[in-house]
Design an enzyme around this catalytic site. Structure first.
Site, PDB file in Angstrom:
ATOM      1  N   VAL A   1       0.852  -1.194   0.000  1.00 20.71           N
ATOM      2  CA  VAL A   1       0.000   0.000   0.000  1.00 20.71           C
ATOM      3  C   VAL A   1       0.886   1.241   0.000  1.00 20.71           C
ATOM      4  CG1 VAL A   1      -1.869   1.227   1.163  1.00 20.71           C
ATOM      5  CG2 VAL A   1      -1.745  -1.278   1.295  1.00 20.71           C
TER       6      VAL A   1
ATOM      7  N   ALA B   1       1.755  -8.984   5.717  1.00 21.34           N
ATOM      8  CA  ALA B   1       2.221  -8.184   6.854  1.00 21.34           C
ATOM      9  C   ALA B   1       1.291  -6.984   6.969  1.00 21.34           C
ATOM     10  CB  ALA B   1       3.673  -7.763   6.660  1.00 21.34           C
ATOM     11  N   GLY B   2       1.700  -5.968   7.736  1.00 23.79           N
ATOM     12  CA  GLY B   2       0.819  -4.838   8.007  1.00 23.79           C
ATOM     13  C   GLY B   2       0.107  -4.280   6.791  1.00 23.79           C
ATOM     14  N   ASP B   3       0.862  -3.734   5.842  1.00 19.51           N
ATOM     15  CA  ASP B   3       0.250  -3.163   4.639  1.00 19.51           C
ATOM     16  C   ASP B   3       0.742  -3.878   3.381  1.00 19.51           C
ATOM     17  OD1 ASP B   3       2.840  -2.239   4.765  1.00 19.51           O
ATOM     18  OD2 ASP B   3       2.369  -0.213   4.070  1.00 19.51           O
ATOM     19  N   GLU B   4       1.089  -5.144   3.539  1.00 20.69           N
ATOM     20  CA  GLU B   4       1.581  -5.953   2.421  1.00 20.69           C
ATOM     21  C   GLU B   4       0.657  -7.145   2.183  1.00 20.69           C
ATOM     22  OE1 GLU B   4       6.362  -5.074   3.079  1.00 20.69           O
ATOM     23  OE2 GLU B   4       5.483  -6.978   3.737  1.00 20.69           O
TER      24      GLU B   4
END
Length: 213
Positions: free
Chosen positions: A100, A140-143
């Site tokens: 993102v 992951a967080g924004d992946e």
């Protein structure tokens, strides 16, 4: 969506046991058959309820709570099997690595609640533009990752274009920019392991991100 595997298995086992007890009672103790239905129904309902915690635990072990996509643990577990199957069929797979853009800025400017909604929206967009054979993962967080057997150039260009176009519409709706950078790598041409193909796709994604900045 949470599956009912645990509830189905334990309920089927319960139905089998109730049927055996029912038949035993009818044959050896002359128990009227109509004495069993209500008891059997009660047992089935109890067993269905007992299977619910297993299904919930399995769901949480495989899925990301926020986006409901498959999680990192599931990807690491499923990947070797998927690659073995692809090798056996002499098929290729493409891994999309999706990051993102400016997500920290979105969180800092609009707050973490809006940031979570952005991640949920992106997850929905990725799912809508993936086929039933694709595996969509919050890595992951924004992946995010998409593992797909559709490796031809047309499918790749079509998927990326569809995702970007819908996110552009979302940006207009929310009055702030939502976009993603998407890199890709093909198994087995560019890598033969999860770490290897992730590295290649990640490098491709960052090259595209730098080129767009």
């Amino acid at each position: 969506m949470m599956k009912y595997t645990g509830r189905i298995i334990i309920t089927l086992v319960g139905i089998g046991l109730v049927s055996i007890v029912r038949m035993y009672g009818i044959l050896y103790y002359n128990v009227p058959p109509n004495q069993f239905p209500l008891v059997g129904l009660f047992v089935v309902l109890v067993l269905w309820t007992l299977g619910s915690p297993y299904d919930k635990l399995k769901f949480l072990s495989e899925r990301d709570v926020l986006t409901k996509l498959y999680n990192r643990r599931y990807m690491q577990k499923a990947f070797p099997k998927l690659f073995t199957l692809a090798a056996r069929k002499q098929e290729k797979l493409i891994l999309y690595f999706i990051d993102v853009d400016n997500f920290k800025l979105i969180n800092d400017t609009h707050g973490h609640e809006i940031g979570d909604q952005v991640l949920q929206r992106i997850a929905s967009v990725l799912t809508r533009h993936s086929s039933k054979r694709d595996l969509v993962v919050r890595w992951a967080g924004d992946e995010f990752l998409i593992l797909s057997p559709n490796t031809d150039d047309y499918s790749k260009a079509s998927m990326i274009s569809s995702i970007q176009n819908e996110l552009m519409l979302s940006s207009q709706e929310l009055n702030f920019s939502i976009s993603v950078s998407i890199g890709s790598a093909i198994y087995p041409d560019q890598a033969q392991s999860l770490d290897g193909i992730l590295h290649v796709a990640d490098q491709d994604m960052y090259a595209l991100k730098l080129g767009a900045s």
